[in-house]
Design a protein around this motif. Structure first.
Motif, PDB file in Angstrom:
ATOM      1  N   SER A 169       0.831  -1.202   0.000  1.00 45.20           N
ATOM      2  CA  SER A 169       0.000   0.000   0.000  1.00 45.20           C
ATOM      3  C   SER A 169       0.860   1.244   0.000  1.00 45.20           C
ATOM      4  N   ALA A 170       1.930   1.232   0.791  1.00 44.27           N
ATOM      5  CA  ALA A 170       2.818   2.387   0.863  1.00 44.27           C
ATOM      6  C   ALA A 170       3.472   2.653  -0.479  1.00 44.27           C
ATOM      7  N   ASP A 171       3.832   1.561  -1.178  1.00 47.19           N
ATOM      8  CA  ASP A 171       4.440   1.737  -2.500  1.00 47.19           C
ATOM      9  C   ASP A 171       3.470   2.396  -3.467  1.00 47.19           C
ATOM     10  N   ASP A 172       2.191   2.013  -3.375  1.00 48.92           N
ATOM     11  CA  ASP A 172       1.187   2.625  -4.246  1.00 48.92           C
ATOM     12  C   ASP A 172       1.087   4.112  -3.992  1.00 48.92           C
ATOM     13  N   VAL A 173       1.085   4.488  -2.710  1.00 55.75           N
ATOM     14  CA  VAL A 173       1.008   5.905  -2.364  1.00 55.75           C
ATOM     15  C   VAL A 173       2.251   6.635  -2.842  1.00 55.75           C
ATOM     16  N   ALA A 174       3.399   6.004  -2.688  1.00 54.75           N
ATOM     17  CA  ALA A 174       4.649   6.633  -3.117  1.00 54.75           C
ATOM     18  C   ALA A 174       4.649   6.876  -4.613  1.00 54.75           C
ATOM     19  N   ASP A 175       4.152   5.897  -5.376  1.00 54.30           N
ATOM     20  CA  ASP A 175       4.104   6.070  -6.826  1.00 54.30           C
ATOM     21  C   ASP A 175       3.200   7.237  -7.206  1.00 54.30           C
ATOM     22  N   ALA A 176       2.068   7.337  -6.518  1.00 50.88           N
ATOM     23  CA  ALA A 176       1.152   8.445  -6.805  1.00 50.88           C
ATOM     24  C   ALA A 176       1.789   9.771  -6.423  1.00 50.88           C
ATOM     25  N   ALA A 177       2.540   9.759  -5.327  1.00 54.73           N
ATOM     26  CA  ALA A 177       3.169  10.999  -4.873  1.00 54.73           C
ATOM     27  C   ALA A 177       4.270  11.445  -5.814  1.00 54.73           C
ATOM     28  N   ASP A 178       4.893  10.482  -6.493  1.00 57.55           N
ATOM     29  CA  ASP A 178       5.959  10.842  -7.430  1.00 57.55           C
ATOM     30  C   ASP A 178       5.465  11.808  -8.492  1.00 57.55           C
ATOM     31  N   ASP A 179       4.212  11.626  -8.932  1.00 58.53           N
ATOM     32  CA  ASP A 179       3.663  12.520  -9.939  1.00 58.53           C
ATOM     33  C   ASP A 179       3.633  13.941  -9.431  1.00 58.53           C
ATOM     34  N   GLY A 180       3.213  14.091  -8.170  1.00 62.10           N
ATOM     35  CA  GLY A 180       3.173  15.426  -7.577  1.00 62.10           C
ATOM     36  C   GLY A 180       4.564  15.975  -7.364  1.00 62.10           C
ATOM     37  N   ALA A 181       5.487  15.083  -6.962  1.00 62.12           N
ATOM     38  CA  ALA A 181       6.851  15.533  -6.706  1.00 62.12           C
ATOM     39  C   ALA A 181       7.498  16.037  -7.985  1.00 62.12           C
ATOM     40  N   ALA A 182       7.181  15.351  -9.084  1.00 60.23           N
ATOM     41  CA  ALA A 182       7.765  15.766 -10.365  1.00 60.23           C
ATOM     42  C   ALA A 182       7.308  17.151 -10.758  1.00 60.23           C
ATOM     43  N   ALA A 183       6.127  17.528 -10.281  1.00 62.50           N
ATOM     44  CA  ALA A 183       5.595  18.851 -10.589  1.00 62.50           C
ATOM     45  C   ALA A 183       6.064  19.891  -9.575  1.00 62.50           C
ATOM     46  N   GLY A 184       6.957  19.492  -8.692  1.00 61.66           N
ATOM     47  CA  GLY A 184       7.513  20.428  -7.730  1.00 61.66           C
ATOM     48  C   GLY A 184       7.003  20.256  -6.316  1.00 61.66           C
ATOM     49  N   GLY A 185       6.126  19.247  -6.063  1.00 64.66           N
ATOM     50  CA  GLY A 185       5.593  19.028  -4.731  1.00 64.66           C
ATOM     51  C   GLY A 185       6.459  18.069  -3.936  1.00 64.66           C
ATOM     52  N   LEU A 186       6.910  18.519  -2.750  1.00 67.59           N
ATOM     53  CA  LEU A 186       7.730  17.678  -1.880  1.00 67.59           C
ATOM     54  C   LEU A 186       6.828  17.055  -0.831  1.00 67.59           C
ATOM     55  N   THR A 187       6.796  15.726  -0.770  1.00 69.55           N
ATOM     56  CA  THR A 187       6.016  15.022   0.240  1.00 69.55           C
ATOM     57  C   THR A 187       6.857  13.904   0.837  1.00 69.55           C
ATOM     58  N   TYR A 188       6.404  13.384   1.950  1.00 72.26           N
ATOM     59  CA  TYR A 188       7.065  12.240   2.581  1.00 72.26           C
ATOM     60  C   TYR A 188       7.099  11.060   1.623  1.00 72.26           C
ATOM     61  N   ALA A 189       5.976  10.817   0.968  1.00 71.71           N
ATOM     62  CA  ALA A 189       5.881   9.674   0.062  1.00 71.71           C
ATOM     63  C   ALA A 189       6.777   9.806  -1.161  1.00 71.71           C
ATOM     64  N   SER A 190       7.071  11.042  -1.567  1.00 71.64           N
ATOM     65  CA  SER A 190       7.848  11.245  -2.789  1.00 71.64           C
ATOM     66  C   SER A 190       9.333  10.974  -2.606  1.00 71.64           C
ATOM     67  N   VAL A 191       9.796  10.887  -1.350  1.00 75.21           N
ATOM     68  CA  VAL A 191      11.225  10.694  -1.095  1.00 75.21           C
ATOM     69  C   VAL A 191      11.541   9.213  -0.996  1.00 75.21           C
ATOM     70  N   LYS A 192      12.441   8.742  -1.841  1.00 79.72           N
ATOM     71  CA  LYS A 192      12.935   7.376  -1.784  1.00 79.72           C
ATOM     72  C   LYS A 192      14.326   7.414  -1.161  1.00 79.72           C
ATOM     73  N   LEU A 193      14.434   6.861   0.036  1.00 81.24           N
ATOM     74  CA  LEU A 193      15.704   6.905   0.757  1.00 81.24           C
ATOM     75  C   LEU A 193      16.794   6.167  -0.006  1.00 81.24           C
ATOM     76  N   GLY A 194      17.961   6.782  -0.050  1.00 85.02           N
ATOM     77  CA  GLY A 194      19.095   6.186  -0.746  1.00 85.02           C
ATOM     78  C   GLY A 194      19.094   6.424  -2.236  1.00 85.02           C
ATOM     79  N   GLU A 195      18.025   7.073  -2.746  1.00 90.04           N
ATOM     80  CA  GLU A 195      17.940   7.369  -4.172  1.00 90.04           C
ATOM     81  C   GLU A 195      17.759   8.861  -4.421  1.00 90.04           C
ATOM     82  N   ASP A 196      16.816   9.460  -3.725  1.00 87.69           N
ATOM     83  CA  ASP A 196      16.510  10.871  -3.939  1.00 87.69           C
ATOM     84  C   ASP A 196      17.365  11.772  -3.055  1.00 87.69           C
ATOM     85  N   ASN A 197      17.576  13.007  -3.552  1.00 90.90           N
ATOM     86  CA  ASN A 197      18.270  14.070  -2.813  1.00 90.90           C
ATOM     87  C   ASN A 197      19.728  13.736  -2.495  1.00 90.90           C
TER      88      ASN A 197
END
Length: 493
Positions: free
Chosen positions: A58-86
């Motif tokens: 379920s968390a992965d599903d939310v993270a994938d959905a959040a990625d769309d928002g993150a790509a548009a400039g929205g920073l969320t908890y779900a959009s951050v993939k530890l060890g990959e992003d930032n």
């Protein structure tokens, strides 16, 4: 009804003390500091508090959905993939908190070092503050606090002024327990606990084994029998009251009122004030009567320390670790302190409170202080802070180190409460937000609001035989009824 507004303001925050852990390190001298707002008092339901096996998907599903928002400039908890992003961010962020003990013993430095193994270019400066509840509010008002802080007692309406949302409560509930602790009217989540607190009883597993107690007690009678077995078969103090500390009395015993002892999540904040005889004997070992009678009977039967007036809060930590104490009534926040106090951390256990309602045992749980991210930080620092918070929640192991009830729904946890229903004392009905505060003030009983004296009086009466338990409950009932009459509160139950 008549409402004493000044008293209500004084007591409003105190009603949630029992779910908040030791506020300034290892040596609290009073009830732990409040960290909630009115909106924050709406704790998660039992489903949100449970750690489920399928949450990762379920968390992965939310993270994938959040990625769309993150790509548009929205920073969320779900959009951050530890060890990959930032990974390309080079910056310094500051984190202020109340855990001065963890600054002093090197724990905080170790946690930051672990974070830097993954993110070497993000420097994290930390500052532990002793008088955190007051100082954090002052720092917040001046803007001089850095990038991450433990959220102090601010109004829900002001959350967006100071803090960056992690996402909506619905989104965040896929990742963490108690996502609605700090939410705004739009349903956004602004705070994530660093650990959770559950309500139960600390016990020494070796003492129980030596006493011949092979099953954890589930009723008041079984608990008293276990204490008697400890007295008969070991040299340990069966129940250490911590009477002299004060805050360990009302602040801890009152925490079991409501859903834990009645099985009814609406009882504490919606029915209690409207009940004619809330302290009557239900005849089945449940309710407020059964709760406080456990303490009275333990004292009356000599199942506590020899001199309750000389109990030692600091000393008791090593005593239970070393097998000199069988049980203590404290929130789960105390587990880590007891484990660290001696050479036998493996002997420290935690059990549900020994009351069973219709075959079920209950506990309430909620978050301790919660991480908040500065909405006015630079974009790089916001991203770094979000990454740091997610690491602390999911990868650092800090919650488990403290013995906390789990915050992350994906991180490993050693906290075990098998067969126990995690429930919530739901908030008051609309228009009755001040009723419990007013009843507490008028009756001078102060349940969950600093009412240590009334619980200490139970110990004194039981030890001296100066007053029977029935007389104490009759006195409480008279004071409760008088308060209802004075405040013109309708008696419905």
């Amino acid at each position: 009804m008549k409402l004493k507004k000044v008293t209500a303001l004084t007591l409003a925050a105190a009603m949630t003390f029992s779910l908040v852990g030791c506020g300034g390190g290892d040596t609290p001298t009073e009830a732990p500091a409040d960290t909630t707002t009115d909106a924050a008092a709406e704790e998660d339901n039992a489903d949100d508090a449970a750690v489920t096996d399928d949450v990762s998907d379920s968390a992965d599903d939310v993270a994938d959905a959040a990625d769309d928002g993150a790509a548009a400039g929205g920073l969320t908890y779900a959009s951050v993939k530890l060890g990959e992003d930032n990974m390309d961010i080079t910056t310094t962020i500051k984190f202020i908190h109340h855990k001065t003990d963890r600054e002093e013993d090197g724990t905080m430095a170790n946690l930051i070092s672990k974070f830097n193994e993954m993110y070497p270019n993000i420097t994290v400066e930390t500052e532990g503050i002793t008088d955190y509840a007051e100082d954090a509010l002052l720092r917040l008002s001046t803007g001089d606090w850095g990038d991450v802080m433990f959220i102090p007692a601010v109004d829900a309406a002001d959350l967006s002024t100071y803090f960056l949302p992690y996402g909506t409560v619905d989104e965040m509930s896929e990742f963490v327990n108690f996502a609605d602790q700090w939410k705004d009217a739009e349903g956004n989540c602004y705070g994530i606990g660093y650990m959770g607190n559950a309500q139960g009883i600390l016990y020494n597993t070796k003492v129980f084994a030596d006493a011949g107690v092979t099953e954890l007690p589930k009723t008041p009678d079984e608990f008293i029998a276990a204490l008697q077995a400890i007295k008969d078969n070991t040299d340990a103090i069966p129940l250490y009251t911590n009477y002299a500390a004060g805050w360990t009395m009302g602040g801890q015993w009152d925490a079991f009122l409501g859903a834990i002892t009645t099985g009814d999540e609406t009882w504490l904040n919606q029915k209690f004030a409207h009940t004619a005889e809330p302290f009557k004997d239900n005849g089945d070992g449940t309710g407020a009567y059964a709760l406080y009678k456990i303490l009275y009977d333990a004292v009356a039967q000599g199942l506590i320390e020899d001199d309750y007036t000389t109990t030692d809060w600091e000393g008791c930590k090593a005593m239970i670790n070393n097998g000199e104490i069988g049980t203590m009534v404290l929130g789960s926040w105390a587990i880590a302190q007891m484990k660290e106090a001696g050479d036998h951390p493996e002997d420290i256990g935690y059990m549900p409170f020994p009351i069973t309602v219709n075959g079920q045992q209950y506990t309430t749980a909620g978050p301790d202080y919660c991480y908040g991210i500065n909405v006015n930080a630079s974009d790089d620092n916001k991203a770094a802070a979000m990454t740091f918070v997610k690491f602390m929640v999911e990868e650092s192991g800090w919650c488990d180190l403290e013995g906390g009830y789990p915050i992350s729904k994906t991180a490993p946890t050693s906290f075990v409460f098998d067969g126990v229903n995690v429930v919530t004392n739901v908030t008051s009905l609309a228009g009755e937000e001040d009723v419990m505060n007013e009843m507490n003030a008028e009756s001078e009983l102060s349940f969950n609001a600093g009412g240590d004296a009334k619980v200490q009086a139970i110990v004194e009466a039981a030890a001296t035989g100066s007053e029977s338990y029935e007389d104490i409950m009759a006195d409480w009932t008279q004071r409760w009824n008088a308060a209802q009459e004075e405040l013109e509160i309708e008696v419905q139950y």
